[in-house]
Design a protein around this motif. Structure first.
Motif, PDB file in Angstrom:
ATOM      1  N   PHE A 182      81.737  53.839  54.004  1.00 53.63           N
ATOM      2  CA  PHE A 182      80.878  54.138  52.840  1.00 53.63           C
ATOM      3  C   PHE A 182      79.818  53.060  52.600  1.00 53.63           C
ATOM      4  O   PHE A 182      79.448  52.781  51.467  1.00 53.63           O
ATOM      5  CB  PHE A 182      81.730  54.328  51.568  1.00 53.63           C
ATOM      6  N   MET A 183      79.309  52.464  53.686  1.00 52.55           N
ATOM      7  CA  MET A 183      78.298  51.417  53.523  1.00 52.55           C
ATOM      8  C   MET A 183      76.960  51.760  54.162  1.00 52.55           C
ATOM      9  O   MET A 183      75.969  51.123  53.866  1.00 52.55           O
ATOM     10  CB  MET A 183      78.826  50.097  54.099  1.00 52.55           C
ATOM     11  N   TYR A 184      76.916  52.722  55.079  1.00 49.89           N
ATOM     12  CA  TYR A 184      75.658  53.033  55.747  1.00 49.89           C
ATOM     13  C   TYR A 184      74.803  53.936  54.856  1.00 49.89           C
ATOM     14  O   TYR A 184      75.257  54.465  53.829  1.00 49.89           O
ATOM     15  CB  TYR A 184      75.918  53.729  57.091  1.00 49.89           C
ATOM     16  N   ALA A 185      73.553  54.135  55.293  1.00 50.63           N
ATOM     17  CA  ALA A 185      72.602  54.939  54.523  1.00 50.63           C
ATOM     18  C   ALA A 185      73.063  56.391  54.366  1.00 50.63           C
ATOM     19  O   ALA A 185      72.622  57.089  53.464  1.00 50.63           O
ATOM     20  CB  ALA A 185      71.228  54.891  55.198  1.00 50.63           C
ATOM     21  N   ASN A 186      73.948  56.848  55.259  1.00 48.52           N
ATOM     22  CA  ASN A 186      74.410  58.240  55.164  1.00 48.52           C
ATOM     23  C   ASN A 186      75.605  58.394  54.201  1.00 48.52           C
ATOM     24  O   ASN A 186      76.164  59.481  54.078  1.00 48.52           O
ATOM     25  CB  ASN A 186      74.776  58.778  56.555  1.00 48.52           C
ATOM     26  N   ALA A 187      76.011  57.299  53.547  1.00 47.58           N
ATOM     27  CA  ALA A 187      77.122  57.376  52.589  1.00 47.58           C
ATOM     28  C   ALA A 187      76.613  58.024  51.303  1.00 47.58           C
ATOM     29  O   ALA A 187      76.481  57.386  50.260  1.00 47.58           O
ATOM     30  CB  ALA A 187      77.695  55.993  52.320  1.00 47.58           C
ATOM     31  N   SER A 188      76.331  59.309  51.408  1.00 48.45           N
ATOM     32  CA  SER A 188      75.689  60.071  50.338  1.00 48.45           C
ATOM     33  C   SER A 188      76.673  60.389  49.218  1.00 48.45           C
ATOM     34  O   SER A 188      77.881  60.170  49.345  1.00 48.45           O
ATOM     35  CB  SER A 188      75.174  61.386  50.924  1.00 48.45           C
ATOM     36  N   ALA A 189      76.122  60.965  48.151  1.00 52.22           N
ATOM     37  CA  ALA A 189      76.981  61.449  47.073  1.00 52.22           C
ATOM     38  C   ALA A 189      77.974  62.463  47.619  1.00 52.22           C
ATOM     39  O   ALA A 189      79.148  62.463  47.248  1.00 52.22           O
ATOM     40  CB  ALA A 189      76.117  62.068  45.973  1.00 52.22           C
ATOM     41  N   GLU A 190      77.498  63.317  48.545  1.00 47.33           N
ATOM     42  CA  GLU A 190      78.415  64.326  49.091  1.00 47.33           C
ATOM     43  C   GLU A 190      79.590  63.674  49.826  1.00 47.33           C
ATOM     44  O   GLU A 190      80.725  64.127  49.726  1.00 47.33           O
ATOM     45  CB  GLU A 190      77.678  65.280  50.051  1.00 47.33           C
ATOM     46  N   SER A 191      79.305  62.579  50.560  1.00 50.24           N
ATOM     47  CA  SER A 191      80.394  61.936  51.305  1.00 50.24           C
ATOM     48  C   SER A 191      81.456  61.413  50.341  1.00 50.24           C
ATOM     49  O   SER A 191      82.651  61.505  50.608  1.00 50.24           O
ATOM     50  CB  SER A 191      79.864  60.825  52.214  1.00 50.24           C
ATOM     51  N   HIS A 192      81.008  60.874  49.208  1.00 53.45           N
ATOM     52  CA  HIS A 192      81.972  60.386  48.207  1.00 53.45           C
ATOM     53  C   HIS A 192      82.693  61.547  47.516  1.00 53.45           C
ATOM     54  O   HIS A 192      83.882  61.471  47.229  1.00 53.45           O
ATOM     55  CB  HIS A 192      81.251  59.521  47.163  1.00 53.45           C
ATOM     56  N   ARG A 193      81.941  62.615  47.233  1.00 55.34           N
ATOM     57  CA  ARG A 193      82.564  63.778  46.570  1.00 55.34           C
ATOM     58  C   ARG A 193      83.646  64.400  47.441  1.00 55.34           C
ATOM     59  O   ARG A 193      84.742  64.700  46.969  1.00 55.34           O
ATOM     60  CB  ARG A 193      81.501  64.847  46.254  1.00 55.34           C
TER      61      ARG A 193
END
Ligand SMILES: [Mn+2]
Length: 327
Positions: free
Chosen positions: A169-180
């Motif tokens: 969860f540190m790269y630029a692709n760690a989007s809101a969706e990835s956390h959701r």
């Protein structure tokens, strides 16, 4: 950038085929293996006849063994042409290895589920979303489209793809969706601390010893814009580690102030002659390493890509420098 989100067509194709071959790319990472196992298990639980195919001949990474990789075939099964082929995290038929193009061409039907921006949309049905942080999230969307239950085992496999492809969860692709999606999987029972221990703790000392040797080869080039380090056969022999144990070193390279591109040049494997592989990571949002990888005949994402050249390690560096100078 490729976007071809035909989820309902993919679900319809799966409903029409009882026998499935799920495959991921060669030299698989956590996202490839999490997608392979997550999709394969889920389909099997629901009654599909599933074969898992992880192409290649080098051992699968120990870090992901607990996912249950022992059953994965390394060669396509004899009845591959009678099965619906579903590839995951795989940008092209060639990324399935030397048997890839023929297997794709002869499969009874095919689905390509992926998030690489340079995906060639090689299958009959393509579910390709370059904005998806990882392939396991696309697998989850497909499982939902099929109305299949997400068991804890499946949830853990999908979570692995998110954690590894977003660099925890540190790269630029760690989007809101990835956390959701991660939160949803945690609600289904996934224990993040346990997954962390399985993926990143309890590792052999040989891995750290290998990484120390690799880091000692660090070169800063082009006024510090390029950080390069090398894995040599001597390093692997001296530490009794494998090439996969080098994973993670590249993050140390990209952390250096002023670095735009981090490059880890691999040792040629036995039987590969002088072929040198190279992993690339971008350390700056405006630097697209997929462009450099394409110049070397490879591919990947904007921020993480790779290529291989027939030549020396120095030839690899010359190619990167030429592309980076032109950038
Ligand atoms: Mn991926």
């Amino acid at each position: 950038m490729t976007t071809a989100l035909d989820l309902s067509a993919a679900a319809a194709l799966l409903r029409a085929h009882a026998r499935v071959l799920v495959a991921c790319h060669e030299a698989p990472d956590g996202d490839a293996l999490g997608s392979l196992v997550g999709l394969g298990l889920s389909l099997r639980n629901a009654g599909w006849d599933v074969v898992l195919w992880a192409p290649g001949d080098s051992p699968l990474p120990d870090d992901y063994r607990w996912l249950g990789l022992d059953e994965a075939k390394r060669l396509p099964p004899a009845d591959a042409s009678e099965r619906l082929l579903v590839t995951v995290d795989c940008g092209s038929a060639e990324r399935l290895g030397s048997d890839g193009p023929a297997t794709v061409a002869t499969a009874s039907a095919s689905i390509n589920l992926d998030h690489h921006g340079d995906n060639t949309c090689f299958a009959g049905v393509n579910v390709v979303d370059a904005n998806s942080p990882c392939a396991t999230i696309l697998v989850l969307h497909l499982l939902r489209a099929l109305d299949l239950p997400i068991t804890l085992e499946v949830a853990e496999a999908l979570y692995v793809g998110i954690v590894t492809d977003t660099g925890r969860f540190m790269y630029a692709n760690a989007s809101a969706e990835s956390h959701r999606v991660a939160a949803e999987l945690i609600e289904l029972g996934v224990d993040p601390a346990q997954i962390f221990r399985r993926l990143y703790e309890g590792k052999p000392a040989s891995r750290v010893q290998l990484q120390a040797r690799i880091l000692s080869s660090l070169e800063l080039r082009l006024d510090g814009r390029l950080a390069v380090a090398y894995v040599t056969l001597a390093d692997l022999d001296a530490t009794n580690a494998s090439e996969a144990d080098a994973e993670g070193v590249i993050d140390a390279l990209r952390s250096i102030a002023g670095v735009e591109v981090a490059a880890l040049v691999g040792a040629p494997r036995s039987g590969e002659g002088r072929v040198h592989k190279c992993s690339l990571r971008s350390a700056q949002p405006h630097v697209d390493v997929a462009r450099i990888a394409h110049a070397g005949g490879g591919g990947g994402h904007t921020l993480a890509a790779g290529f291989a050249v027939e030549g020396s390690a120095a030839d690899v560096v010359v190619l990167i420098e030429r592309e980076l100078r032109g950038a």
